[in-house]
Scaffold this active site. Structure first.
Site, PDB file in Angstrom:
ATOM      1  N   HIS A   1       0.033   2.394  -7.758  1.00 15.03           N
ATOM      2  CA  HIS A   1      -0.898   3.508  -7.485  1.00 15.03           C
ATOM      3  C   HIS A   1      -2.194   3.365  -8.277  1.00 15.03           C
ATOM      4  CE1 HIS A   1       2.390   6.588  -6.077  1.00 15.03           C
ATOM      5  NE2 HIS A   1       2.370   5.484  -5.368  1.00 15.03           N
TER       6      HIS A   1
ATOM      7  N   ARG B   1      -5.536   5.384  -7.231  1.00 17.59           N
ATOM      8  CA  ARG B   1      -5.350   6.846  -7.378  1.00 17.59           C
ATOM      9  C   ARG B   1      -5.281   7.222  -8.864  1.00 17.59           C
ATOM     10  NH1 ARG B   1      -3.803   8.722  -2.145  1.00 17.59           N
ATOM     11  NH2 ARG B   1      -3.255   6.936  -0.880  1.00 17.59           N
TER      12      ARG B   1
ATOM     13  N   LEU C   1       0.865  -1.191   0.000  1.00 20.36           N
ATOM     14  CA  LEU C   1       0.000   0.000   0.000  1.00 20.36           C
ATOM     15  C   LEU C   1       0.897   1.235   0.000  1.00 20.36           C
ATOM     16  CD1 LEU C   1      -2.677  -1.047   2.682  1.00 20.36           C
ATOM     17  CD2 LEU C   1      -2.990  -0.944   0.197  1.00 20.36           C
ATOM     18  N   ASP C   2       0.401   2.324  -0.616  1.00 14.71           N
ATOM     19  CA  ASP C   2       1.148   3.592  -0.601  1.00 14.71           C
ATOM     20  C   ASP C   2       1.280   4.106   0.826  1.00 14.71           C
ATOM     21  OD1 ASP C   2       0.832   3.447  -3.328  1.00 14.71           O
ATOM     22  OD2 ASP C   2      -0.867   4.835  -3.355  1.00 14.71           O
ATOM     23  N   VAL C   3       2.218   4.999   0.998  1.00 13.49           N
ATOM     24  CA  VAL C   3       2.456   5.546   2.339  1.00 13.49           C
ATOM     25  C   VAL C   3       1.194   6.196   2.920  1.00 13.49           C
ATOM     26  CG1 VAL C   3       3.421   7.736   1.472  1.00 13.49           C
ATOM     27  CG2 VAL C   3       4.084   6.914   3.719  1.00 13.49           C
TER      28      VAL C   3
END
Ligand code: URA
Length: 237
Positions: free
Chosen positions: A187, A190, A104-106
């Site tokens: 990503h 998004r 997962l992204d930050v």
């Protein structure tokens, strides 16, 4: 299968052979309530529970975990600017070389799976297996029917060979959307919302396969995946 105590501790991530031998001789390990200080003593590993420095452990040939990832943590052993999710786990798991099954992204929070079983990681992340991931996205702009139709029919993203589509899209409110995908490209969520002229401002992974993060695991906490959880991921160890 029977194994020596030193091999058991080593396999469960307590350190090198030398470190485990020293630990057993110095502090002892409690098995079935009895203390053992002999590194070479044999024990049956099936259903084995043991205590090291008053902490209880169950022998696990592999570990499977779910972590509720908080925002602001990087899914990396060598983070650039933030803390690492691995800091939220006991060192024994790091020693066992546990890996993330779908990063997962930050800034993304929610359901993160980890294991030291490479086949499990492949099962969860391989596009061929099509394990679904469901996200709750908070959006900058109101979500329209047109955007929904575009996400369902598929959008082109830079450097992806084919259009990426959502398998399910549910508008929860004007600016909140639940979206399910069966891939895990960079990503992806998004970028998909970006491709339909919207913008994700908050993102949470709620579900992988039929396994939900639920309300019982606070952000930053982890738990073992039990047989029923693995079934929800359609994984048979
Ligand atoms: N898609 C994203 O854009 N970010 C994540 O962290 C996961 C899926």
């Amino acid at each position: 299968m029977k194994q020596t105590l030193v091999k058991i501790l080593q396999s469960q991530g307590f350190g090198s052979r030398k470190e485990c031998t020293w630990m057993i001789k110095k502090s002892g390990v409690k098995i079935d309530g009895k203390e053992c200080r002999d590194p070479k003593q044999l024990f049956e590993t099936d259903d084995l529970t043991f205590e090291v420095t008053s902490q209880k452990w169950t022998f696990r040939p592999n570990v499977y975990l779910v972590l509720n990832k908080p925002k602001g943590y990087e899914c990396s052993h060598t983070p650039d600017h933030h803390e690492s999710v691995f800091e939220l786990l006991p060192v024994q798991f790091i020693n066992r070389k546990i890996q993330i099954a779908g990063r997962l992204d930050v800034d993304t929070e929610g359901l993160l799976l980890l294991s030291d079983d490479g086949q499990f990681i492949h099962h969860v992340t391989s596009p061929k297996k099509g394990v679904r991931k469901t996200y709750l996205a908070d959006l900058k702009h109101p979500f329209s029917d047109e955007q929904k139709a575009m996400l369902v029919s598929g959008v082109e993203l830079h450097q992806e060979h084919e259009k990426l589509s959502a398998t399910e899209v549910e508008a929860v409110s004007e600016r909140q959307v639940r979206l399910t995908i069966d891939r895990g490209c960079y990503h992806q969520v998004r970028r998909m919302f970006g491709a339909v002229s919207n913008r994700v401002e908050g993102l949470k992974r709620e579900k992988v396969g039929e396994l939900s993060i639920g309300d019982d695991l606070p952000p930053g906490e982890w738990r073992y995946l039990e047989a029923v959880d693995l079934e929800r991921l359609k994984w048979v160890p």
